[in-house]
Design a protein around this motif. Structure first.
Motif, PDB file in Angstrom:
ATOM      1  N   ARG A   1      25.504 -40.085  -1.123  1.00 19.25           N
ATOM      2  CA  ARG A   1      24.442 -40.760  -0.568  1.00 19.25           C
ATOM      3  C   ARG A   1      23.219 -40.387  -1.126  1.00 19.25           C
ATOM      4  O   ARG A   1      22.317 -41.223  -1.366  1.00 19.25           O
ATOM      5  CB  ARG A   1      24.863 -39.968   0.762  1.00 19.25           C
ATOM      6  CG  ARG A   1      23.588 -40.109   2.005  1.00 19.25           C
ATOM      7  CD  ARG A   1      23.962 -39.755   3.144  1.00 19.25           C
ATOM      8  NE  ARG A   1      23.630 -38.187   3.116  1.00 19.25           N
ATOM      9  CZ  ARG A   1      24.788 -37.673   4.287  1.00 19.25           C
ATOM     10  NH1 ARG A   1      24.955 -38.445   4.732  1.00 19.25           N
ATOM     11  NH2 ARG A   1      24.782 -36.247   3.669  1.00 19.25           N
ATOM     12  N   ALA A   2      22.995 -39.243  -1.577  1.00 21.01           N
ATOM     13  CA  ALA A   2      21.562 -38.764  -2.573  1.00 21.01           C
ATOM     14  C   ALA A   2      21.926 -40.112  -3.726  1.00 21.01           C
ATOM     15  O   ALA A   2      20.708 -40.261  -4.059  1.00 21.01           O
ATOM     16  CB  ALA A   2      21.915 -37.342  -2.794  1.00 21.01           C
ATOM     17  N   LEU A   3      22.751 -40.154  -4.332  1.00 24.79           N
ATOM     18  CA  LEU A   3      22.951 -40.937  -5.958  1.00 24.79           C
ATOM     19  C   LEU A   3      22.433 -42.492  -5.404  1.00 24.79           C
ATOM     20  O   LEU A   3      21.351 -42.944  -5.868  1.00 24.79           O
ATOM     21  CB  LEU A   3      24.308 -41.410  -6.110  1.00 24.79           C
ATOM     22  CG  LEU A   3      25.040 -41.782  -7.470  1.00 24.79           C
ATOM     23  CD1 LEU A   3      23.251 -42.013  -8.773  1.00 24.79           C
ATOM     24  CD2 LEU A   3      25.885 -42.003  -7.613  1.00 24.79           C
ATOM     25  N   VAL A   4      22.838 -42.762  -4.036  1.00 24.79           N
ATOM     26  CA  VAL A   4      22.738 -44.064  -3.973  1.00 24.79           C
ATOM     27  C   VAL A   4      21.197 -44.521  -3.596  1.00 24.79           C
ATOM     28  O   VAL A   4      20.795 -45.461  -3.575  1.00 24.79           O
ATOM     29  CB  VAL A   4      23.275 -44.689  -2.906  1.00 24.79           C
ATOM     30  CG1 VAL A   4      23.612 -46.400  -1.901  1.00 24.79           C
ATOM     31  CG2 VAL A   4      25.196 -44.802  -3.156  1.00 24.79           C
ATOM     32  N   TYR A   5      20.879 -43.841  -2.232  1.00 27.64           N
ATOM     33  CA  TYR A   5      19.551 -43.141  -2.260  1.00 27.64           C
ATOM     34  C   TYR A   5      18.328 -43.381  -3.153  1.00 27.64           C
ATOM     35  O   TYR A   5      17.636 -44.346  -3.216  1.00 27.64           O
ATOM     36  CB  TYR A   5      19.119 -42.389  -0.798  1.00 27.64           C
ATOM     37  CG  TYR A   5      18.058 -41.900  -0.607  1.00 27.64           C
ATOM     38  CD1 TYR A   5      17.189 -42.661  -0.070  1.00 27.64           C
ATOM     39  CD2 TYR A   5      17.369 -41.228  -1.895  1.00 27.64           C
ATOM     40  CE1 TYR A   5      15.978 -42.593   0.115  1.00 27.64           C
ATOM     41  CE2 TYR A   5      15.086 -40.673  -0.996  1.00 27.64           C
ATOM     42  CZ  TYR A   5      15.350 -41.699   0.108  1.00 27.64           C
ATOM     43  OH  TYR A   5      14.030 -41.351  -0.415  1.00 27.64           O
ATOM     44  N   VAL A   6      18.844 -42.481  -4.239  1.00 25.85           N
ATOM     45  CA  VAL A   6      17.946 -42.830  -5.626  1.00 25.85           C
ATOM     46  C   VAL A   6      18.082 -43.961  -6.182  1.00 25.85           C
ATOM     47  O   VAL A   6      16.521 -44.966  -6.509  1.00 25.85           O
ATOM     48  CB  VAL A   6      17.949 -41.262  -6.509  1.00 25.85           C
ATOM     49  CG1 VAL A   6      17.648 -41.477  -7.570  1.00 25.85           C
ATOM     50  CG2 VAL A   6      17.703 -39.980  -5.795  1.00 25.85           C
ATOM     51  N   ALA A   7      19.283 -45.015  -6.660  1.00 25.98           N
ATOM     52  CA  ALA A   7      19.317 -46.154  -7.153  1.00 25.98           C
ATOM     53  C   ALA A   7      18.350 -47.069  -5.533  1.00 25.98           C
ATOM     54  O   ALA A   7      17.868 -47.792  -7.070  1.00 25.98           O
ATOM     55  CB  ALA A   7      20.523 -46.308  -7.566  1.00 25.98           C
ATOM     56  N   TRP A   8      18.617 -46.973  -4.713  1.00 26.57           N
ATOM     57  CA  TRP A   8      18.110 -47.660  -4.009  1.00 26.57           C
ATOM     58  C   TRP A   8      16.273 -47.751  -3.860  1.00 26.57           C
ATOM     59  O   TRP A   8      15.724 -48.746  -4.064  1.00 26.57           O
ATOM     60  CB  TRP A   8      18.745 -47.600  -2.425  1.00 26.57           C
ATOM     61  CG  TRP A   8      17.798 -48.544  -2.002  1.00 26.57           C
ATOM     62  CD1 TRP A   8      17.622 -49.962  -1.071  1.00 26.57           C
ATOM     63  CD2 TRP A   8      16.858 -47.690  -0.701  1.00 26.57           C
ATOM     64  NE1 TRP A   8      17.332 -50.532  -0.789  1.00 26.57           N
ATOM     65  CE2 TRP A   8      16.807 -49.523   0.225  1.00 26.57           C
ATOM     66  CE3 TRP A   8      16.330 -47.146  -0.168  1.00 26.57           C
ATOM     67  CZ2 TRP A   8      15.617 -49.130   1.578  1.00 26.57           C
ATOM     68  CZ3 TRP A   8      15.379 -46.827   0.928  1.00 26.57           C
ATOM     69  CH2 TRP A   8      14.654 -48.266   1.695  1.00 26.57           C
ATOM     70  N   LYS A   9      15.452 -47.004  -4.006  1.00 27.35           N
ATOM     71  CA  LYS A   9      14.239 -46.232  -3.960  1.00 27.35           C
ATOM     72  C   LYS A   9      13.659 -47.239  -5.472  1.00 27.35           C
ATOM     73  O   LYS A   9      12.512 -46.995  -5.058  1.00 27.35           O
ATOM     74  CB  LYS A   9      13.809 -44.882  -4.074  1.00 27.35           C
ATOM     75  CG  LYS A   9      13.154 -43.975  -3.960  1.00 27.35           C
ATOM     76  CD  LYS A   9      12.767 -43.058  -3.619  1.00 27.35           C
ATOM     77  CE  LYS A   9      11.555 -42.555  -3.439  1.00 27.35           C
ATOM     78  NZ  LYS A   9      11.096 -41.032  -2.633  1.00 27.35           N
ATOM     79  N   ARG A  10      14.839 -46.188  -7.032  1.00 28.07           N
ATOM     80  CA  ARG A  10      14.132 -46.855  -7.847  1.00 28.07           C
ATOM     81  C   ARG A  10      14.149 -48.329  -7.591  1.00 28.07           C
ATOM     82  O   ARG A  10      13.001 -48.844  -8.266  1.00 28.07           O
ATOM     83  CB  ARG A  10      15.195 -46.548  -8.866  1.00 28.07           C
ATOM     84  CG  ARG A  10      14.659 -47.157 -10.278  1.00 28.07           C
ATOM     85  CD  ARG A  10      15.164 -46.068 -11.921  1.00 28.07           C
ATOM     86  NE  ARG A  10      15.100 -45.094 -11.036  1.00 28.07           N
ATOM     87  CZ  ARG A  10      15.443 -42.810 -12.192  1.00 28.07           C
ATOM     88  NH1 ARG A  10      16.702 -44.069 -13.294  1.00 28.07           N
ATOM     89  NH2 ARG A  10      14.926 -42.484 -11.729  1.00 28.07           N
ATOM     90  N   ARG A  11      14.919 -49.287  -7.531  1.00 25.67           N
ATOM     91  CA  ARG A  11      15.084 -50.183  -7.522  1.00 25.67           C
ATOM     92  C   ARG A  11      13.892 -51.294  -6.458  1.00 25.67           C
ATOM     93  O   ARG A  11      13.462 -51.783  -6.771  1.00 25.67           O
ATOM     94  CB  ARG A  11      16.630 -51.655  -6.888  1.00 25.67           C
ATOM     95  CG  ARG A  11      16.410 -52.376  -7.002  1.00 25.67           C
ATOM     96  CD  ARG A  11      17.628 -53.034  -6.257  1.00 25.67           C
ATOM     97  NE  ARG A  11      17.797 -54.217  -5.707  1.00 25.67           N
ATOM     98  CZ  ARG A  11      18.117 -55.424  -6.323  1.00 25.67           C
ATOM     99  NH1 ARG A  11      18.736 -55.034  -7.789  1.00 25.67           N
ATOM    100  NH2 ARG A  11      17.970 -56.910  -5.726  1.00 25.67           N
ATOM    101  N   ARG A  12      14.060 -50.339  -5.577  1.00 25.61           N
ATOM    102  CA  ARG A  12      12.784 -51.000  -4.372  1.00 25.61           C
ATOM    103  C   ARG A  12      11.388 -51.197  -4.973  1.00 25.61           C
ATOM    104  O   ARG A  12      10.234 -51.841  -5.381  1.00 25.61           O
ATOM    105  CB  ARG A  12      11.990 -50.420  -2.642  1.00 25.61           C
ATOM    106  CG  ARG A  12      13.841 -50.640  -2.091  1.00 25.61           C
ATOM    107  CD  ARG A  12      13.680 -50.239  -0.809  1.00 25.61           C
ATOM    108  NE  ARG A  12      11.914 -50.227  -0.706  1.00 25.61           N
ATOM    109  CZ  ARG A  12      11.361 -49.440   0.700  1.00 25.61           C
ATOM    110  NH1 ARG A  12      11.791 -48.190   1.041  1.00 25.61           N
ATOM    111  NH2 ARG A  12       9.803 -48.908   0.977  1.00 25.61           N
ATOM    112  N   ARG A  13      11.327 -49.757  -5.671  1.00 27.86           N
ATOM    113  CA  ARG A  13       9.747 -49.262  -6.602  1.00 27.86           C
ATOM    114  C   ARG A  13       9.801 -50.518  -7.771  1.00 27.86           C
ATOM    115  O   ARG A  13       8.526 -51.202  -8.129  1.00 27.86           O
ATOM    116  CB  ARG A  13       9.726 -48.489  -7.669  1.00 27.86           C
ATOM    117  CG  ARG A  13       8.894 -47.558  -7.964  1.00 27.86           C
ATOM    118  CD  ARG A  13       8.789 -46.485  -8.261  1.00 27.86           C
ATOM    119  NE  ARG A  13       9.554 -45.656  -8.219  1.00 27.86           N
ATOM    120  CZ  ARG A  13      10.625 -44.846  -8.871  1.00 27.86           C
ATOM    121  NH1 ARG A  13       8.911 -43.819 -10.059  1.00 27.86           N
ATOM    122  NH2 ARG A  13      11.296 -44.081  -8.665  1.00 27.86           N
ATOM    123  N   SER A  14      10.493 -50.666  -8.460  1.00 28.60           N
ATOM    124  CA  SER A  14      10.442 -51.531  -9.592  1.00 28.60           C
ATOM    125  C   SER A  14       9.831 -53.166  -9.210  1.00 28.60           C
ATOM    126  O   SER A  14       9.608 -54.382  -9.939  1.00 28.60           O
ATOM    127  CB  SER A  14      12.133 -51.595 -10.557  1.00 28.60           C
ATOM    128  OG  SER A  14      12.914 -52.179  -9.822  1.00 28.60           O
TER     129      SER A  14
END
Length: 78
Positions: A30-43
């Motif tokens: 869950r933490a890995l998916v959250y970080v990946a999703w947050k990084r994608r939204r920022r980009s």
């Protein structure tokens, strides 16, 4: 230098295994998916771009309608 760094650095699989043992598989995933999703939204964010840049990339800039500072009776149209 590369060989020295690879010897000192931990194995990524060992680090993932340690995280899974310490926090659990689902919490780590869950933490890995959250970080990946947050990084994608920022980009993909275009909030900080100016109207000129938005127009250059083909997006319509948000229309900003400003009210007059004070009411003017001459602006009334019949």
């Amino acid at each position: 230098m590369y060989k020295e760094q690879s010897i000192i650095a931990d194995d990524p699989l060992a680090a993932v295994d340690d995280l899974c043992r310490k926090f659990g598989v689902w919490a780590s995933a869950r933490a890995l998916v959250y970080v990946a999703w947050k990084r994608r939204r920022r980009s993909n964010s275009v909030q900080g771009l100016s109207d000129y840049m938005l127009r250059d990339i083909g997006m319509l800039p948000p229309e900003t309608w400003r009210r007059p500072r004070r009411f003017n009776a001459w602006d009334i149209r019949l």
